[in-house]
Design a protein around this motif. Structure first.
Motif, PDB file in Angstrom:
ATOM      1  N   VAL A 149      68.082 -35.198 -30.650  1.00  0.00           N
ATOM      2  CA  VAL A 149      67.088 -34.636 -31.563  1.00  0.00           C
ATOM      3  C   VAL A 149      66.115 -35.719 -32.015  1.00  0.00           C
ATOM      4  O   VAL A 149      64.902 -35.478 -32.140  1.00  0.00           O
ATOM      5  CB  VAL A 149      67.783 -33.975 -32.771  1.00  0.00           C
ATOM      6  N   THR A 150      66.609 -36.933 -32.241  1.00  0.00           N
ATOM      7  CA  THR A 150      65.735 -38.034 -32.641  1.00  0.00           C
ATOM      8  C   THR A 150      64.695 -38.325 -31.576  1.00  0.00           C
ATOM      9  O   THR A 150      63.515 -38.542 -31.879  1.00  0.00           O
ATOM     10  CB  THR A 150      66.572 -39.296 -32.917  1.00  0.00           C
ATOM     11  N   VAL A 151      65.109 -38.329 -30.308  1.00  0.00           N
ATOM     12  CA  VAL A 151      64.170 -38.555 -29.212  1.00  0.00           C
ATOM     13  C   VAL A 151      63.063 -37.504 -29.229  1.00  0.00           C
ATOM     14  O   VAL A 151      61.876 -37.818 -29.091  1.00  0.00           O
ATOM     15  CB  VAL A 151      64.898 -38.535 -27.860  1.00  0.00           C
ATOM     16  N   LEU A 152      63.445 -36.248 -29.412  1.00  0.00           N
ATOM     17  CA  LEU A 152      62.455 -35.171 -29.437  1.00  0.00           C
ATOM     18  C   LEU A 152      61.501 -35.330 -30.618  1.00  0.00           C
ATOM     19  O   LEU A 152      60.283 -35.166 -30.462  1.00  0.00           O
ATOM     20  CB  LEU A 152      63.160 -33.815 -29.513  1.00  0.00           C
ATOM     21  N   VAL A 153      62.035 -35.643 -31.788  1.00  0.00           N
ATOM     22  CA  VAL A 153      61.200 -35.790 -32.981  1.00  0.00           C
ATOM     23  C   VAL A 153      60.232 -36.958 -32.819  1.00  0.00           C
ATOM     24  O   VAL A 153      59.047 -36.859 -33.170  1.00  0.00           O
ATOM     25  CB  VAL A 153      62.073 -35.970 -34.234  1.00  0.00           C
ATOM     26  N   VAL A 154      60.719 -38.082 -32.290  1.00  0.00           N
ATOM     27  CA  VAL A 154      59.849 -39.246 -32.102  1.00  0.00           C
ATOM     28  C   VAL A 154      58.693 -38.900 -31.169  1.00  0.00           C
ATOM     29  O   VAL A 154      57.533 -39.267 -31.433  1.00  0.00           O
ATOM     30  CB  VAL A 154      60.660 -40.436 -31.550  1.00  0.00           C
ATOM     31  N   ASN A 155      58.977 -38.185 -30.088  1.00  0.00           N
ATOM     32  CA  ASN A 155      57.902 -37.795 -29.174  1.00  0.00           C
ATOM     33  C   ASN A 155      56.916 -36.839 -29.850  1.00  0.00           C
ATOM     34  O   ASN A 155      55.701 -36.964 -29.685  1.00  0.00           O
ATOM     35  CB  ASN A 155      58.492 -37.137 -27.927  1.00  0.00           C
ATOM     36  N   GLY A 156      57.443 -35.880 -30.622  1.00  0.00           N
ATOM     37  CA  GLY A 156      56.565 -34.964 -31.348  1.00  0.00           C
ATOM     38  C   GLY A 156      55.703 -35.673 -32.365  1.00  0.00           C
ATOM     39  O   GLY A 156      54.506 -35.393 -32.498  1.00  0.00           O
ATOM     40  N   VAL A 157      56.281 -36.636 -33.078  1.00  0.00           N
ATOM     41  CA  VAL A 157      55.536 -37.390 -34.079  1.00  0.00           C
ATOM     42  C   VAL A 157      54.464 -38.253 -33.419  1.00  0.00           C
ATOM     43  O   VAL A 157      53.331 -38.351 -33.910  1.00  0.00           O
ATOM     44  CB  VAL A 157      56.492 -38.257 -34.914  1.00  0.00           C
ATOM     45  N   TYR A 158      54.822 -38.873 -32.300  1.00  0.00           N
ATOM     46  CA  TYR A 158      53.843 -39.732 -31.616  1.00  0.00           C
ATOM     47  C   TYR A 158      52.615 -38.928 -31.204  1.00  0.00           C
ATOM     48  O   TYR A 158      51.476 -39.354 -31.426  1.00  0.00           O
ATOM     49  CB  TYR A 158      54.491 -40.381 -30.401  1.00  0.00           C
ATOM     50  N   LEU A 191      57.050 -47.820 -35.472  1.00  0.00           N
ATOM     51  CA  LEU A 191      56.861 -46.665 -36.344  1.00  0.00           C
ATOM     52  C   LEU A 191      56.497 -47.095 -37.759  1.00  0.00           C
ATOM     53  O   LEU A 191      55.670 -46.448 -38.422  1.00  0.00           O
ATOM     54  CB  LEU A 191      58.125 -45.802 -36.355  1.00  0.00           C
ATOM     55  N   ALA A 192      57.120 -48.176 -38.234  1.00  0.00           N
ATOM     56  CA  ALA A 192      56.774 -48.686 -39.572  1.00  0.00           C
ATOM     57  C   ALA A 192      55.304 -49.119 -39.615  1.00  0.00           C
ATOM     58  O   ALA A 192      54.570 -48.790 -40.559  1.00  0.00           O
ATOM     59  CB  ALA A 192      57.691 -49.857 -39.937  1.00  0.00           C
ATOM     60  N   GLY A 193      54.865 -49.836 -38.584  1.00  0.00           N
ATOM     61  CA  GLY A 193      53.472 -50.251 -38.534  1.00  0.00           C
ATOM     62  C   GLY A 193      52.514 -49.084 -38.406  1.00  0.00           C
ATOM     63  O   GLY A 193      51.438 -49.073 -39.019  1.00  0.00           O
ATOM     64  N   LEU A 194      52.906 -48.077 -37.626  1.00  0.00           N
ATOM     65  CA  LEU A 194      52.064 -46.902 -37.447  1.00  0.00           C
ATOM     66  C   LEU A 194      51.872 -46.161 -38.767  1.00  0.00           C
ATOM     67  O   LEU A 194      50.761 -45.715 -39.096  1.00  0.00           O
ATOM     68  CB  LEU A 194      52.688 -45.981 -36.401  1.00  0.00           C
ATOM     69  N   ALA A 195      52.947 -46.042 -39.545  1.00  0.00           N
ATOM     70  CA  ALA A 195      52.851 -45.372 -40.843  1.00  0.00           C
ATOM     71  C   ALA A 195      51.964 -46.156 -41.804  1.00  0.00           C
ATOM     72  O   ALA A 195      51.117 -45.579 -42.510  1.00  0.00           O
ATOM     73  CB  ALA A 195      54.242 -45.190 -41.439  1.00  0.00           C
ATOM     74  N   LEU A 196      52.117 -47.469 -41.827  1.00  0.00           N
ATOM     75  CA  LEU A 196      51.367 -48.292 -42.771  1.00  0.00           C
ATOM     76  C   LEU A 196      49.873 -48.301 -42.458  1.00  0.00           C
ATOM     77  O   LEU A 196      49.049 -48.122 -43.361  1.00  0.00           O
ATOM     78  CB  LEU A 196      51.916 -49.717 -42.763  1.00  0.00           C
ATOM     79  N   VAL A 232      47.752 -51.373 -31.439  1.00  0.00           N
ATOM     80  CA  VAL A 232      48.978 -52.139 -31.225  1.00  0.00           C
ATOM     81  C   VAL A 232      50.204 -51.308 -31.610  1.00  0.00           C
ATOM     82  O   VAL A 232      51.182 -51.208 -30.849  1.00  0.00           O
ATOM     83  CB  VAL A 232      48.945 -53.457 -32.023  1.00  0.00           C
ATOM     84  N   ALA A 233      50.164 -50.701 -32.793  1.00  0.00           N
ATOM     85  CA  ALA A 233      51.289 -49.888 -33.249  1.00  0.00           C
ATOM     86  C   ALA A 233      51.530 -48.701 -32.330  1.00  0.00           C
ATOM     87  O   ALA A 233      52.672 -48.372 -31.982  1.00  0.00           O
ATOM     88  CB  ALA A 233      51.044 -49.414 -34.683  1.00  0.00           C
ATOM     89  N   SER A 234      50.453 -48.068 -31.897  1.00  0.00           N
ATOM     90  CA  SER A 234      50.569 -46.920 -31.010  1.00  0.00           C
ATOM     91  C   SER A 234      51.152 -47.310 -29.659  1.00  0.00           C
ATOM     92  O   SER A 234      51.969 -46.592 -29.080  1.00  0.00           O
ATOM     93  CB  SER A 234      49.193 -46.269 -30.831  1.00  0.00           C
ATOM     94  N   GLY A 235      50.745 -48.465 -29.132  1.00  0.00           N
ATOM     95  CA  GLY A 235      51.258 -48.915 -27.849  1.00  0.00           C
ATOM     96  C   GLY A 235      52.749 -49.140 -27.863  1.00  0.00           C
ATOM     97  O   GLY A 235      53.470 -48.711 -26.948  1.00  0.00           O
ATOM     98  N   TYR A 236      53.249 -49.784 -28.900  1.00  0.00           N
ATOM     99  CA  TYR A 236      54.690 -50.038 -28.986  1.00  0.00           C
ATOM    100  C   TYR A 236      55.475 -48.764 -29.281  1.00  0.00           C
ATOM    101  O   TYR A 236      56.620 -48.631 -28.865  1.00  0.00           O
ATOM    102  CB  TYR A 236      54.973 -51.094 -30.053  1.00  0.00           C
ATOM    103  N   ALA A 237      54.875 -47.827 -29.996  1.00  0.00           N
ATOM    104  CA  ALA A 237      55.590 -46.586 -30.334  1.00  0.00           C
ATOM    105  C   ALA A 237      55.634 -45.606 -29.173  1.00  0.00           C
ATOM    106  O   ALA A 237      56.526 -44.747 -29.117  1.00  0.00           O
ATOM    107  CB  ALA A 237      54.924 -45.921 -31.542  1.00  0.00           C
TER     108      ALA A 237
END
Length: 384
Positions: A195-204, A267-272, A295-300
């Motif tokens: 479920v975490t994998v799915l949520v991370v992809n949806g959030v990205y 994800l922390a950098g993307l939020a900030l 940069v944040a998007s690339g790593y996420a």
């Protein structure tokens, strides 16, 4: 990779112009969010059905058909006499996009050695970004020289070129002998890691749709920043360039150090940076913020697909990819709607802050699971 570059070159030309092209119809920010989401919403509805056609007719035919479909819909959108017709034609293009991207993802993931998933996916995403880098500045210039509708023609032409490339080069890969599609969704491992994998992809993809495709073009051309459409295109190109620069290091780190080690700071950098973006008040600040956002998007963006491979049994890869894409498209649909509505009602600063919340939620889920890389099989195999 080359065909994907060509498509994204056209999309990069279109991206900084589309929200302002919608504004030329006299609509508000919330309606622009609807236009951005219509493409992904149609793709979302198509995701559960395209797999059977890929299985029946193969990746070669369906990737070609999808590229042609998107090209035809883009030509139609350029001729749209009203905003509702523009939304309709963009939505129809989403069906072709579902065919196109599902076919390419199926083709690539069935060909990647499992120990190199992160690095190969980083190169795949790089083909997106190189096209987007080249297209961003061109979009502003094309709109200035030939009108706001001209990028739609260019995008359509790029899709037709990609269709020729796919038809001439792609060969259909073999299916895994134990692969399950019918009933496979019920058999997927619906634990916290999956479920975490799915949520991370949806959030990205929420962040891509809400921030890059909706808020950034509108915020950049607002009175708060005062850029031209060409300036916004340069900002998007800067973000894409910094993302490109970190993609392969992100893939290498994903394969060597682990998925969580990359995702947690990303994800922390993307939020900030998303929450802080609304406080930008100058063109220089805008460009700097875009660089950090890239940069944040690339790593996420790199770890979700390798994580999906880690936590999914080999026989259920097809079903897992279908759900993975569905949740991602769901995020891409909801994100622009939320971003446009909040910007319309409460302003850009509030919209950026609210759209940082999904990244915080994803970060919390990633912190709650163990590293998934150790669950990989040491041997190489087909698929994810």
């Amino acid at each position: 990779m080359l065909g994907t570059f060509v498509v994204m070159l056209g999309y990069g030309i279109l991206s900084p112009v589309l929200p302002n092209y919608a504004r030329s119809f006299g609509v508000g920010y919330d309606s622009i969010g609807l236009l951005i989401s219509s493409f992904a919403f149609a793709r979302l509805l198509s995701d559960p059905f395209v797999g059977r056609y890929i299985d029946r007719y193969g990746e070669r035919a369906m990737s070609t058909l999808g590229a042609v479909w998107v090209g035809v819909s883009s030509f139609a959108a350029a001729f749209a006499p009203t905003f509702p017709m523009l939304v309709l034609f963009r939505a129809l293009g989403g069906v072709g996009s579902a065919l196109f991207f599902a076919s390419l993802l199926s083709f690539l993931l069935r060909s990647i050695p499992s120990r190199q998933t992160g690095r190969v996916m980083s190169v795949y995403y790089a083909s997106f970004n190189i096209g987007f880098i080249a297209g961003g500045p061109l979009g502003g210039l094309m709109a200035k020289w030939f009108g706001l509708a001209s990028p739609l023609y260019i995008y359509a032409g790029a899709c037709f070129v990609a269709a020729v490339l796919f038809w001439r080069t792609i060969r259909n890969p073999e299916r895994h002998e134990s692969e399950v599609r019918r009933g496979g969704i019920r058999r997927l491992p619906w634990n916290r890691a999956f479920v975490t994998v799915l949520v991370v992809n949806g959030v990205y993809l929420w962040m891509i749709g809400a921030i890059f495709s909706t808020l950034v073009p509108l915020f950049g051309t607002s009175d708060l920043v005062g850029l031209t459409i060409g300036g916004v295109g340069i900002g998007l190109a800067i973000a894409t360039a910094t993302e490109l620069a970190v993609l392969y290091p992100a893939g290498h780190a994903t394969d060597r150090r682990g998925r969580r080690a990359v995702l947690i700071p990303a994800l922390a950098g993307l939020a900030l940076i998303t929450a802080a973006f609304g406080f930008v008040t100058s063109s220089i600040g805008f460009m700097v913020a875009m660089a950090v956002l890239g940069v944040a998007s690339g790593y996420a963006g790199v770890p979700p697909a390798p994580m999906l491979s880690d936590v999914t049994p080999e026989a259920l890869k097809g079903s897992a990819v279908a759900v993975f894409r569905f949740v991602g498209d769901l995020g891409f649909v909801i994100g622009p709607l939320v971003a446009g509505w909040v910007a319309q009602e409460y302003g850009f600063r509030a919209s950026f802050a609210i759209n940082a919340i999904p990244a915080v939620v994803a970060l919390g889920l990633v912190l709650s699971i163990r590293e998934t890389m150790h669950a990989r099989r040491p041997t190489e195999g087909t698929g994810l």
